[in-house]
Design an enzyme around this catalytic site. Sequence first.
Site, PDB file in Angstrom:
ATOM      1  N   CYS A  57     -11.043 -14.228   4.496  1.00 36.12           N
ATOM      2  CA  CYS A  57      -9.936 -12.999   4.770  1.00 36.12           C
ATOM      3  C   CYS A  57     -10.268 -11.940   4.294  1.00 36.12           C
ATOM      4  O   CYS A  57      -9.351 -11.568   4.142  1.00 36.12           O
ATOM      5  CB  CYS A  57      -8.877 -13.670   3.430  1.00 36.12           C
ATOM      6  SG  CYS A  57      -8.778 -15.403   3.190  1.00 36.12           S
TER       7      CYS A  57
ATOM      8  N   PRO B 138      -8.358  -5.490   5.801  1.00 36.91           N
ATOM      9  CA  PRO B 138      -9.077  -5.023   7.046  1.00 36.91           C
ATOM     10  C   PRO B 138     -10.524  -4.564   6.517  1.00 36.91           C
ATOM     11  O   PRO B 138     -11.190  -3.247   7.307  1.00 36.91           O
ATOM     12  CB  PRO B 138      -8.135  -3.562   6.381  1.00 36.91           C
ATOM     13  CG  PRO B 138      -7.958  -3.722   5.314  1.00 36.91           C
ATOM     14  CD  PRO B 138      -7.856  -5.192   4.647  1.00 36.91           C
ATOM     15  N   GLY B 139     -11.545  -4.547   5.992  1.00 40.27           N
ATOM     16  CA  GLY B 139     -12.608  -5.079   5.788  1.00 40.27           C
ATOM     17  C   GLY B 139     -13.408  -4.041   4.161  1.00 40.27           C
ATOM     18  O   GLY B 139     -14.974  -4.373   4.389  1.00 40.27           O
ATOM     19  N   ASN B 140     -12.386  -3.648   3.642  1.00 40.25           N
ATOM     20  CA  ASN B 140     -13.509  -2.839   2.425  1.00 40.25           C
ATOM     21  C   ASN B 140     -13.791  -3.642   1.452  1.00 40.25           C
ATOM     22  O   ASN B 140     -15.312  -3.277   1.755  1.00 40.25           O
ATOM     23  CB  ASN B 140     -12.093  -2.236   1.975  1.00 40.25           C
ATOM     24  CG  ASN B 140     -11.456  -0.794   2.808  1.00 40.25           C
ATOM     25  OD1 ASN B 140     -11.146  -0.257   3.097  1.00 40.25           O
ATOM     26  ND2 ASN B 140      -9.872  -0.657   1.754  1.00 40.25           N
TER      27      ASN B 140
ATOM     28  N   ASP C 289      -9.768 -19.782  12.033  1.00 43.05           N
ATOM     29  CA  ASP C 289      -8.320 -19.262  10.829  1.00 43.05           C
ATOM     30  C   ASP C 289     -10.142 -20.045  10.171  1.00 43.05           C
ATOM     31  O   ASP C 289     -10.917 -20.743  10.020  1.00 43.05           O
ATOM     32  CB  ASP C 289      -7.727 -20.453  10.202  1.00 43.05           C
ATOM     33  CG  ASP C 289      -7.141 -20.871   9.202  1.00 43.05           C
ATOM     34  OD1 ASP C 289      -7.215 -20.774   8.692  1.00 43.05           O
ATOM     35  OD2 ASP C 289      -5.771 -22.000   9.475  1.00 43.05           O
TER      36      ASP C 289
ATOM     37  N   ASP D  31     -10.500 -14.225  -1.020  1.00 37.32           N
ATOM     38  CA  ASP D  31      -9.108 -13.149  -1.337  1.00 37.32           C
ATOM     39  C   ASP D  31      -8.223 -13.024  -0.101  1.00 37.32           C
ATOM     40  O   ASP D  31      -7.431 -12.726   0.269  1.00 37.32           O
ATOM     41  CB  ASP D  31      -9.429 -11.195  -0.998  1.00 37.32           C
ATOM     42  CG  ASP D  31      -8.617 -10.892  -2.084  1.00 37.32           C
ATOM     43  OD1 ASP D  31      -8.416 -10.713  -3.111  1.00 37.32           O
ATOM     44  OD2 ASP D  31      -8.053  -9.964  -1.336  1.00 37.32           O
TER      45      ASP D  31
ATOM     46  N   CYS E 295      -4.261 -10.108  -5.683  1.00 35.03           N
ATOM     47  CA  CYS E 295      -3.592  -8.597  -6.456  1.00 35.03           C
ATOM     48  C   CYS E 295      -2.733  -8.863  -6.219  1.00 35.03           C
ATOM     49  O   CYS E 295      -1.387  -8.259  -6.251  1.00 35.03           O
ATOM     50  CB  CYS E 295      -4.076  -7.816  -5.432  1.00 35.03           C
ATOM     51  SG  CYS E 295      -3.027  -7.964  -3.431  1.00 35.03           S
TER      52      CYS E 295
END
Length: 248
Positions: free
Chosen positions: A37, A40-42, A96, A117, A179
């Site tokens: 998941c 944004p790709g960090n 997905d 995540d 988180c």
Amino acid sequence: GHRLVRGGSLVQQGLSSCMPVHALEPLGGDWTLIDACSAPGNKTTQLAAHLASAGEAGGCQGKIFAFDLDPIRFERLRKNVRHCGAGRIVTPELRDFLGVDPSKEERFREVRGILLDPSCSGSGTVHSRGDYLIAGGSKNQERTEQDKRRVDTLASFQEKCLRHALSFPKVERVVYSTCSIHVRENEQVVASVLAEAERLGFELERALPQWPRRGFPLFEGCDNLVRVNPNKDKTDGFFLALFVRAPR
């Protein structure tokens, strides 16, 4: 911002959100990985940097499949991957993760590490959101019930994703992280899949052993889990678990 950030050589990231990639190590430079998941790709680009570093001597032969289902978030992922120069390692996938079947799609059969995540309540992000600066933070009973239902729905989704990650035939290391500070999304999600994980040959390994704050003692082995307290650790609240299996 700094020229290294503008140029994509450095990525600014909160301390706790860097932890899952460190927990997933050690990685081989030729490993195939999934960021389940990813937008944004960090974490995706951080993972790519670690993979490139692991394969430095002989060149990086590894790859990362980065999934996201939302077209807008996916576009941010693609831009971040391109901006950081990770395009040779990362393949963004607009789909997905739960729909991936490694028994039918050959390119996913050799996946050895998965970073999961998934969507969560975000209840640990009080520092980045600045919630502690807002007056009148108390909620009424109706809102509390709505939140509880939402967390239960999210936890069911998280359990499904974690079971799917553990089902990949060659996977050796799976990191589950949120988180969130809610037990329902953290220790209880891990507890719900533990019997199945053990049947598949996984063990809960002590993740990030130097980190002092561990999981709440709901079951035997919770000391292997990692918790970040947003107030005591001065960064966003976080949770992670590391499942490890011997190579097949």
